[in-house]
Scaffold this active site. Structure first.
Site, short mmCIF file in Angstrom:
data_model
loop_
_atom_site.label_atom_id
_atom_site.label_comp_id
_atom_site.label_asym_id
_atom_site.label_seq_id
_atom_site.Cartn_x
_atom_site.Cartn_y
_atom_site.Cartn_z
N HIS B 144 1.34 -0.77 -0.42
CA HIS B 144 -0.33 0.31 -0.20
C HIS B 144 0.51 1.23 0.16
O HIS B 144 1.77 1.57 0.38
CB HIS B 144 -1.06 0.55 1.00
CG HIS B 144 -2.01 1.16 1.38
ND1 HIS B 144 -1.35 1.73 2.50
CD2 HIS B 144 -3.03 1.65 0.43
CE1 HIS B 144 -2.59 3.08 2.08
NE2 HIS B 144 -2.83 2.46 1.08
N HIS B 168 -7.81 8.84 -3.42
CA HIS B 168 -7.66 7.19 -3.76
C HIS B 168 -8.99 7.04 -4.86
O HIS B 168 -9.30 5.81 -5.82
CB HIS B 168 -8.45 6.21 -2.79
CG HIS B 168 -7.70 6.38 -1.74
ND1 HIS B 168 -7.07 6.93 -0.43
CD2 HIS B 168 -6.50 4.90 -1.16
CE1 HIS B 168 -6.33 6.39 0.32
NE2 HIS B 168 -5.62 5.14 0.09
N ARG B 242 0.16 23.21 1.07
CA ARG B 242 0.46 21.41 1.16
C ARG B 242 -0.66 21.52 2.81
O ARG B 242 -0.26 21.39 3.80
CB ARG B 242 1.91 22.10 1.10
CG ARG B 242 2.40 20.36 0.99
CD ARG B 242 1.03 19.33 1.55
NE ARG B 242 1.75 17.84 1.33
CZ ARG B 242 0.60 17.06 0.93
NH1 ARG B 242 -0.47 16.68 1.12
NH2 ARG B 242 1.23 15.97 0.69
N CYS B 292 8.09 22.69 0.31
CA CYS B 292 7.56 20.95 0.46
C CYS B 292 8.53 20.30 -0.31
O CYS B 292 9.21 20.01 -1.38
CB CYS B 292 6.26 21.02 -0.70
SG CYS B 292 5.62 18.95 -0.42
N TYR B 427 8.25 11.82 3.81
CA TYR B 427 9.13 12.03 3.97
C TYR B 427 11.18 11.86 4.61
O TYR B 427 11.01 12.16 4.77
CB TYR B 427 8.95 13.57 4.56
CG TYR B 427 8.09 14.27 4.30
CD1 TYR B 427 7.19 15.13 3.14
CD2 TYR B 427 6.58 14.13 5.22
CE1 TYR B 427 6.91 15.98 2.48
CE2 TYR B 427 5.22 15.10 4.24
CZ TYR B 427 5.26 15.45 2.83
OH TYR B 427 3.88 15.93 2.52
#
Lengths: 584, 584
Positions: B144, B168, B242, B292, B427
């Protein structure tokens, strides 16, 4: 004058074996001070022009007096060939070239010293002498790889400088010089000081036979890279040596470190610390790799020539350093943080004009307890060796080697960087398209923290490497490091030009990021594709090119190749390390 | 229980407009605490299993209750097509796919909720429901892209999660899910909470029309890159957004920040600060770019697909932030330096299991006055907007955006990093050969300081650019930045693949290195070789590829290309920026 004399006496105490009387030191200091300083009686007698210390003639006479002047080239030449010739010398051509400057050229006119002295500036022409040769270097001066330093010899002799900077004694440079020849120098007006003072190189320490010199005078040498990754702490005698000048002789009982914080915010009075006093301060130990700004320069040279010593990947070592923390000393003196200030370091190693080796770092680094800047007296639990700065050097962890000043004699807090050649006109990075015609050193920043890098230590280039019969891999080992206290997070290896990458195992200290100053050793098992093994067995070349790249804690990564980071001084050579081996 | 209730009342005060009664908050908190916590009367009535908060069924029921559960997908679908469809949607196929999970499959058996609940672990099989579809995701779970998060829905409904993580809702994912379908869910046991609670997205703020969304829910958007380099301080309404979760609604009068230093060395008692109290602390202003971790991901995707929002080069902005210094607050509380400790931040934005968005930084960064970590209430001299963390966000200069937690409600000093998904399983960087089968997030370091990068803002890719008729150059403009307070020293441009490089003019603040947190804008005149201009005039393509690379104060440089820095999450995309334009 009184202050100068005091400082000279102090230097004399520090270096009793250098045959220099205090008045000689005073003269040296005089030459480095402002024009308002005036010489006293004895100097006047020896040199009527001494009271104008900026004049080239004076530097000429003084420099010649100090280091030998005319005749030294010949003495040195004969000595050289009666002892150990350098490996890189082509004896026939170079031996002949070394005689040129002591041989009169009948096709050229003869000049008096006074005539040479008048040509000491770009608008008057720039002449120099070497032995009895007279050379017009007006056009060349601005392209001099050593920068402005050539102007120190304008109108005078280069002999004392070349005695120090022996990188000039190559066939290429001698040929270049002879091409500037315009005449012969009349008479022998310069005393041969060689015997009186001794060669500045007479007191060099013994070195380990495995250290491979990139230059002998000053001594610059690296250990064989194949041994470098064997020990996490590099043995002291195998630690690369990067000297810019002759090694000074310092007597520990007489050693004094002068700390001048008066230029800082709320700085205190002048402080002088003896070695015993420094050792009595709280002891602090830090593991730090020290790396030369020119480490791996030889790989960059493959793209295009650069000026500088041809270092391999061995101009780095990792050690445990112990000493007093500079931040403790500065805070004790009352120095307050100030973002625009610097700390200047001076060594006891002096150039022919008596300027000490010098460098500076930002005050913020010096005052930061996490900066771990040390007045170090021990290296791997042993006193520093002479080549590494005995009795005290400053260790500036995470910062290029050039700022880790050895034989430290003076620390100053100031509102400007060190004005030394090495801070101002060396150890800076430039764009690949900047050449010696366009370079402006004043526009670039002095290197402080170094970028991320890594090197493959074993196997060596060209080595025949056995593939593990069970696992189908070869073992590759090396080091990785990044400046600024940044920890190495990962080292990736590839044997197929980056189609597949294999992560190495790291050996590193558990220091926190931002304060991780030691290097990381790494070991990787690099799988050899079955296909390639078959090809080798079928008689193919079996050649394999291994690439290594490291990633630091800011996730900075090495650049792929040297082409786009090339710079005229060949510093910051941190591209992927690529090594071609043969599979056995 | 008492403490939980108090905290819930506090949260309720903070977010009165979210329709949630204190007992609902308490339930959320309960779901996030240890198994030793026990539910009280009202919760018991609503859900007999509430006293074992770890059970999947409970999360299922609670999650469904909160976010809508069965039927939401359909409601959302119809709403979607009655408003603005996303650009990337293929209406026919995807509209059909969106009906699958609310359509019974007659070819498959029917399961009870209790049967689904029993399949909640790898050894028992992992089933989930979506609408009335039942799916066996045992094999898929370990691959996943969102990592372990899928296990939060094991044995229960994914509906509330997908309502938050709307990435999704694509044809690809819906097709994948349907391929796991094993049956239909019996009956409609889940209350439709949509009307009772409102959608978690109902309170999103208005956004500037020029912000291009990479995803709408959560809202993630960047400004057009062509405008980005026009202003040194990015206008607030144009600053990239973000968000990881819905934007919480916080009332300034009720806002409280909880500061728990009890886990730190010599930390003080629990401190609660109101907005007025924070504003009464000494005000500190710092210019910092926030970037980001996924900025420029879309370029990395060109090499190979990655998981993550498809950011261009606009997921960065530069602002002047004002607030109280975290180091002042922590020192006032008595917190001492400790290299192994961390500071954990929590936001008011909650995921469907009531976990707040969270992240952490090393304590050393938080305590360092040069680290300039702020409890910020102003951005470019205006109060923060809701999208940027109103009323308080933490600004961690030089560190990846993800640690600059918005809607800050809690700060904790701890001996471990945040255990949030975003700190632990997102991250982070990996080798290019690490894929979703081999990745181990626990082995990689969370991104803190970011590597050096740059981007060309104008001209845009494909743009027709006029060559200056006198000078024979084009003007190129962009930004450059490096993390960790490292100043940009140089930006080099080339139009001939690196054969010649041209140094750009920099526009930057005069902040000291190590504390240079703002970005640098740059402008370069890139000469067009005469030959190429002629070719263009003769009807040739006139195409030019411009490359930009930046160098930071540690002389780190960008890597040349994405191939060797590719990583499965598409973070740290800092290779040379390359833009092809047409010469006009």
């Amino acid at each position: 004058m009184r202050l100068l004399w005091q400082r000279a006496v102090r230097l004399q105490k520090l270096m009793p074996q250098t045959h220099l009387a205090p008045h000689t030191h005073a003269r040296r200091l005089l030459a480095t001070t402002s024009a308002s300083a005036r010489g006293g009686g004895q100097e006047e007698k020896e040199n009527p022009k001494w009271s104008s210390p900026g004049s080239k003639a004076e530097i000429f006479l003084y420099g010649a007096f100090w280091a030998g002047g005319l005749g030294l080239g010949y003495v040195w030449l004969t000595r050289r060939y009666s002892s150990t010739p350098d490996e890189e010398v082509k004896p026939d051509d170079e031996a002949v070239a070394r005689l040129w400057h002591i041989t009169p050229r009948k096709d050229l006119p003869t000049y008096k010293t006074e005539q040479v002295e008048q040509h000491n500036a770009p608008d008057k022409g720039i002449w120099v002498t070497y032995g009895l040769g007279v050379y017009d270097v007006t056009e060349f001066a601005e392209n001099h790889p050593g920068g402005d330093k050539i102007m120190m010899a304008a109108g005078s002799a280069i002999d004392p400088f070349w005695a120090i900077y022996q990188q000039h004694n190559t066939l290429e440079v001698l040929e270049l010089l002879e091409s500037f020849r315009i005449g012969n120098l009349e008479g022998l007006t310069v005393p041969n000081a060689e015997e009186e003072l001794g060669s500045p190189w007479a007191q060099e320490p013994e070195r380990h036979a495995l250290l491979k010199p990139a230059s002998k005078r000053p001594f610059n040498a690296e250990p064989p890279i194949g041994l470098l990754a064997e020990k996490f702490y590099t043995p002291n005698e195998m630690f690369y040596v990067r000297n810019h000048l002759p090694v000074p002789v310092l007597v520990p009982e007489e050693y004094e470190l002068e700390i001048d914080t008066s230029g800082g915010e709320q700085g205190g009075p002048l402080l002088t610390l003896t070695l015993a006093q420094i050792k009595a301060l709280p002891r602090h130990t830090v593991t730090a790799a020290i790396m030369c700004g020119g480490n791996r320069r030889s790989e960059m040279t493959d793209i295009k020539a650069v000026k500088g010593l041809s270092w391999g990947a061995g101009a780095v070592g990792n050690a445990k350093w112990s000493g007093a923390r500079l931040c403790d000393v500065l805070r004790e003196q009352g120095v307050q943080p100030n973002e625009s200030m610097h700390v200047i370091f001076e060594g006891a190693d002096l150039d022919p004009t008596s300027h000490p080796y010098g460098a500076s770092i930002p005050l913020s680094k010096a005052l930061d307890p996490r900066g771990d800047v040390l007045l170090a007296y021990e290296m791997n639990d042993e006193p520093l060796t002479r080549d590494h700065g005995y009795p005290i050097r400053v260790i500036v962890p995470g910062v290029v080697g050039a700022r880790n000043v050895k034989w430290l004699t003076r620390i100053m807090v100031a509102d400007h960087e060190s004005d030394s050649h090495w801070q101002q006109n060396d150890y800076k990075g430039f764009s690949p398209s900047t050449d010696w015609d366009t370079v402006d050193f004043s526009k670039a920043e002095a290197i402080q923290a170094m970028p991320v890098t890594s090197a493959i230590c074993t196997p060596l280039p060209g080595e025949r490497v056995k593939v593990d019969p069970q696992g189908g891999y070869i073992t590759v080992r090396g080091y990785a490091w990044s400046g600024g206290g940044r920890k190495i997070l990962r080292v990736d290896l590839t044997g197929d030009e980056g189609k597949t990458w294999h992560v190495a195992e790291l050996e590193q200290e558990d220091s926190p990021d931002g304060r991780h100053y030691g290097w990381s050793l790494w070991t990787a098992r690099l799988p050899i594709p079955e296909e390639q093994q078959q090809r080798r067995k079928a008689g193919g070349s079996g050649e394999l090119e291994i690439w290594a790249k490291a990633v630091d804690s800011a996730y900075n990564v090495q650049p792929e190749k040297f082409e786009h980071i090339w710079n005229l001084r060949g510093v910051l050579a941190n591209a992927y390390h690529k090594v071609k081996v043969k599979l056995a």
